[in-house]
Design an enzyme around this catalytic site. Sequence first.
Site, PDB file in Angstrom:
ATOM      1  N   ALA A  37       0.873  -1.188   0.000  1.00 47.04           N
ATOM      2  CA  ALA A  37       0.000   0.000   0.000  1.00 47.04           C
ATOM      3  C   ALA A  37       0.906   1.234   0.000  1.00 47.04           C
ATOM      4  O   ALA A  37       0.798   2.119   0.853  1.00 47.04           O
ATOM      5  CB  ALA A  37      -0.966  -0.006   1.176  1.00 47.04           C
ATOM      6  N   HIS A  39       3.007   4.590  -0.545  1.00 47.08           N
ATOM      7  CA  HIS A  39       2.720   6.006  -0.762  1.00 47.08           C
ATOM      8  C   HIS A  39       4.052   6.733  -0.943  1.00 47.08           C
ATOM      9  O   HIS A  39       5.125   6.098  -0.941  1.00 47.08           O
ATOM     10  CB  HIS A  39       1.900   6.567   0.408  1.00 47.08           C
ATOM     11  CG  HIS A  39       2.478   6.242   1.759  1.00 47.08           C
ATOM     12  ND1 HIS A  39       3.695   6.739   2.190  1.00 47.08           N
ATOM     13  CD2 HIS A  39       2.023   5.453   2.768  1.00 47.08           C
ATOM     14  CE1 HIS A  39       3.951   6.296   3.403  1.00 47.08           C
ATOM     15  NE2 HIS A  39       2.960   5.491   3.775  1.00 47.08           N
ATOM     16  N   HIS A  42       7.003   5.821   1.386  1.00 48.31           N
ATOM     17  CA  HIS A  42       7.755   4.608   1.031  1.00 48.31           C
ATOM     18  C   HIS A  42       8.676   4.874  -0.171  1.00 48.31           C
ATOM     19  O   HIS A  42       9.827   4.432  -0.195  1.00 48.31           O
ATOM     20  CB  HIS A  42       6.797   3.481   0.616  1.00 48.31           C
ATOM     21  CG  HIS A  42       5.882   2.981   1.692  1.00 48.31           C
ATOM     22  ND1 HIS A  42       4.538   3.206   1.676  1.00 48.31           N
ATOM     23  CD2 HIS A  42       6.131   2.233   2.800  1.00 48.31           C
ATOM     24  CE1 HIS A  42       3.978   2.614   2.727  1.00 48.31           C
ATOM     25  NE2 HIS A  42       4.921   2.022   3.429  1.00 48.31           N
ATOM     26  N   GLN A  66       3.394  -9.441  13.381  1.00 47.13           N
ATOM     27  CA  GLN A  66       3.475  -8.156  14.082  1.00 47.13           C
ATOM     28  C   GLN A  66       2.101  -7.564  14.374  1.00 47.13           C
ATOM     29  O   GLN A  66       1.997  -6.469  14.918  1.00 47.13           O
ATOM     30  CB  GLN A  66       4.353  -7.164  13.321  1.00 47.13           C
ATOM     31  CG  GLN A  66       3.776  -6.649  12.022  1.00 47.13           C
ATOM     32  CD  GLN A  66       4.807  -5.844  11.247  1.00 47.13           C
ATOM     33  OE1 GLN A  66       5.781  -6.379  10.725  1.00 47.13           O
ATOM     34  NE2 GLN A  66       4.606  -4.537  11.173  1.00 47.13           N
ATOM     35  N   GLY A 152      11.877   4.407   7.662  1.00 45.61           N
ATOM     36  CA  GLY A 152      11.338   5.741   7.932  1.00 45.61           C
ATOM     37  C   GLY A 152      11.353   6.047   9.416  1.00 45.61           C
ATOM     38  O   GLY A 152      11.119   5.169  10.249  1.00 45.61           O
ATOM     39  N   VAL A 181       7.723  11.650   5.677  1.00 47.16           N
ATOM     40  CA  VAL A 181       7.110  12.385   4.564  1.00 47.16           C
ATOM     41  C   VAL A 181       5.665  12.672   4.947  1.00 47.16           C
ATOM     42  O   VAL A 181       4.945  11.780   5.415  1.00 47.16           O
ATOM     43  CB  VAL A 181       7.191  11.576   3.253  1.00 47.16           C
ATOM     44  CG1 VAL A 181       6.475  12.294   2.120  1.00 47.16           C
ATOM     45  CG2 VAL A 181       8.655  11.328   2.888  1.00 47.16           C
ATOM     46  N   MET A 189       2.222  10.671   6.184  1.00 46.29           N
ATOM     47  CA  MET A 189       1.674   9.686   5.253  1.00 46.29           C
ATOM     48  C   MET A 189       1.709   8.311   5.903  1.00 46.29           C
ATOM     49  O   MET A 189       2.682   7.962   6.579  1.00 46.29           O
ATOM     50  CB  MET A 189       2.473   9.662   3.964  1.00 46.29           C
ATOM     51  CG  MET A 189       2.236  10.895   3.146  1.00 46.29           C
ATOM     52  SD  MET A 189       2.944  10.714   1.514  1.00 46.29           S
ATOM     53  CE  MET A 189       2.411  12.239   0.793  1.00 46.29           C
ATOM     54  N   SER A 190       0.632   7.557   5.713  1.00 44.57           N
ATOM     55  CA  SER A 190       0.551   6.221   6.295  1.00 44.57           C
ATOM     56  C   SER A 190      -0.430   5.408   5.467  1.00 44.57           C
ATOM     57  O   SER A 190      -1.456   5.933   5.026  1.00 44.57           O
ATOM     58  CB  SER A 190       0.040   6.310   7.742  1.00 44.57           C
ATOM     59  OG  SER A 190      -0.370   5.031   8.187  1.00 44.57           O
TER      60      SER A 190
HETATM   61  P1  AMP Z   1       5.177  -0.037   6.417  1.00 42.23           P
HETATM   62  O1  AMP Z   1       4.829  -0.450   5.030  1.00 42.23           O
HETATM   63  O2  AMP Z   1       4.141   0.834   7.063  1.00 42.23           O
HETATM   64  O3  AMP Z   1       5.632  -1.183   7.275  1.00 42.23           O
HETATM   65  O4  AMP Z   1       6.446   0.911   6.284  1.00 42.23           O
HETATM   66  C1  AMP Z   1       7.576   0.521   5.565  1.00 42.23           C
HETATM   67  C2  AMP Z   1       8.650   1.555   5.768  1.00 42.23           C
HETATM   68  O5  AMP Z   1       8.181   2.815   5.307  1.00 42.23           O
HETATM   69  C3  AMP Z   1       9.020   1.745   7.248  1.00 42.23           C
HETATM   70  O6  AMP Z   1      10.420   1.935   7.332  1.00 42.23           O
HETATM   71  C4  AMP Z   1       8.276   3.010   7.608  1.00 42.23           C
HETATM   72  O7  AMP Z   1       8.866   3.724   8.672  1.00 42.23           O
HETATM   73  C5  AMP Z   1       8.379   3.784   6.315  1.00 42.23           C
HETATM   74  N1  AMP Z   1       7.354   4.822   6.238  1.00 42.23           N
HETATM   75  C6  AMP Z   1       6.016   4.670   6.401  1.00 42.23           C
HETATM   76  N2  AMP Z   1       5.405   5.869   6.319  1.00 42.23           N
HETATM   77  C7  AMP Z   1       6.376   6.800   6.107  1.00 42.23           C
HETATM   78  C8  AMP Z   1       6.384   8.214   5.928  1.00 42.23           C
HETATM   79  N3  AMP Z   1       5.268   8.929   5.964  1.00 42.23           N
HETATM   80  N4  AMP Z   1       7.570   8.829   5.717  1.00 42.23           N
HETATM   81  C9  AMP Z   1       8.723   8.105   5.688  1.00 42.23           C
HETATM   82  N5  AMP Z   1       8.781   6.772   5.831  1.00 42.23           N
HETATM   83  C10 AMP Z   1       7.624   6.118   6.039  1.00 42.23           C
END
Ligand code: AMP
Length: 298
Positions: A37, A39, A42, A66, A152, A181, A189-190
């Site tokens: 997913a 954004h 990532h 997790q 991130g 970001v 962003m999430s």
């Molecule tokens: P996730 O897919 O949520 O497990 O995140 C994968 C990687 O993307 C992790 O290292 C997160 O910290 C990073 N990440 C998620 N959201 C952001 C963001 N808004 N800005 C920077 N890195 C991000």
Amino acid sequence: MPQVPLPVHDTPKAFQDACEKARRDGHSVGFVPTMGALHAGHLALVAEARRRCSFVAVSIFVNPTQFGPGEDLSRYPRTFERDLDGCARAGAACVFAPDATSMYPPDECTRVRVDRLTDSLCGPVRPGHFEGVATIVAKLFALAGPCVAVFGRKDFQQLRVIERMARDLFFPVEVVGLPTVREPDGLAMSSRNAYLSADDRRQAAQIPLALSQAVRAFQAGERSVARLARPVRERLARISSSIDYVQVADPLTLVPWADDESAGERALLAIAARVGPARLIDNVVLGEDPAPCLEEEA
Ligand code: AMP
């Protein structure tokens, strides 16, 4: 420009072979683990990995270990085709997208636990979460081999846990953390922002406003933990159905300071709160990060 389809590896062995071959061919390997997913946050990690390394692999795996019981594993957003396109545009050379059984075969029985750094913040409210994170990242590092792995700082505690785990287990991996970001209004962003209704989304904009208020207070010399954290708690209480924590902590050890203590010259201000159906986390390092919003709301 037409994109050449990215190689997608779906077995651990194929991914390991691809990283080994890249190194044999003289490449440096960059690695960005994700749950998909994707954004712009990532993709910024992928672009940074590409600046540092000539061969960048992205993993896309919604890691079941997790997630706790009752969390959002089954409804976690999945946008695989769009993710592949984003990875290609950001400069990735391959994607690793295994299924759960290949990462956790039925007879597996190994877990990686990182102590101390997981005693605070999300650790107590999400029991087992960081064990799941450390375990999957250890498996992924073992497959990727010597590399630069980019994470991130949005998941600040996760970054600290992984840095520690990589050092403690002697992984030949350089762990790099990048700034969060944000959307134009400052919201981090999430992938989980997809759960927000239009009204939830408006409420969520209070999170970066609250963090920005604390950044400005800190810049003006405020060091009282209570006076830094209380306005954030009050602001979040107006928009959140439940706040897991608003804490000011040492950015290296993640040990929280009590309300009657003073923060150091650098202090992590971290929050976790439910807005509508989404549990959102965010943080700033006071004394280091800029305010997430440029201006206070009108
Ligand atoms: P996730 O897919 O949520 O497990 O995140 C994968 C990687 O993307 C992790 O290292 C997160 O910290 C990073 N990440 C998620 N959201 C952001 C963001 N808004 N800005 C920077 N890195 C991000």
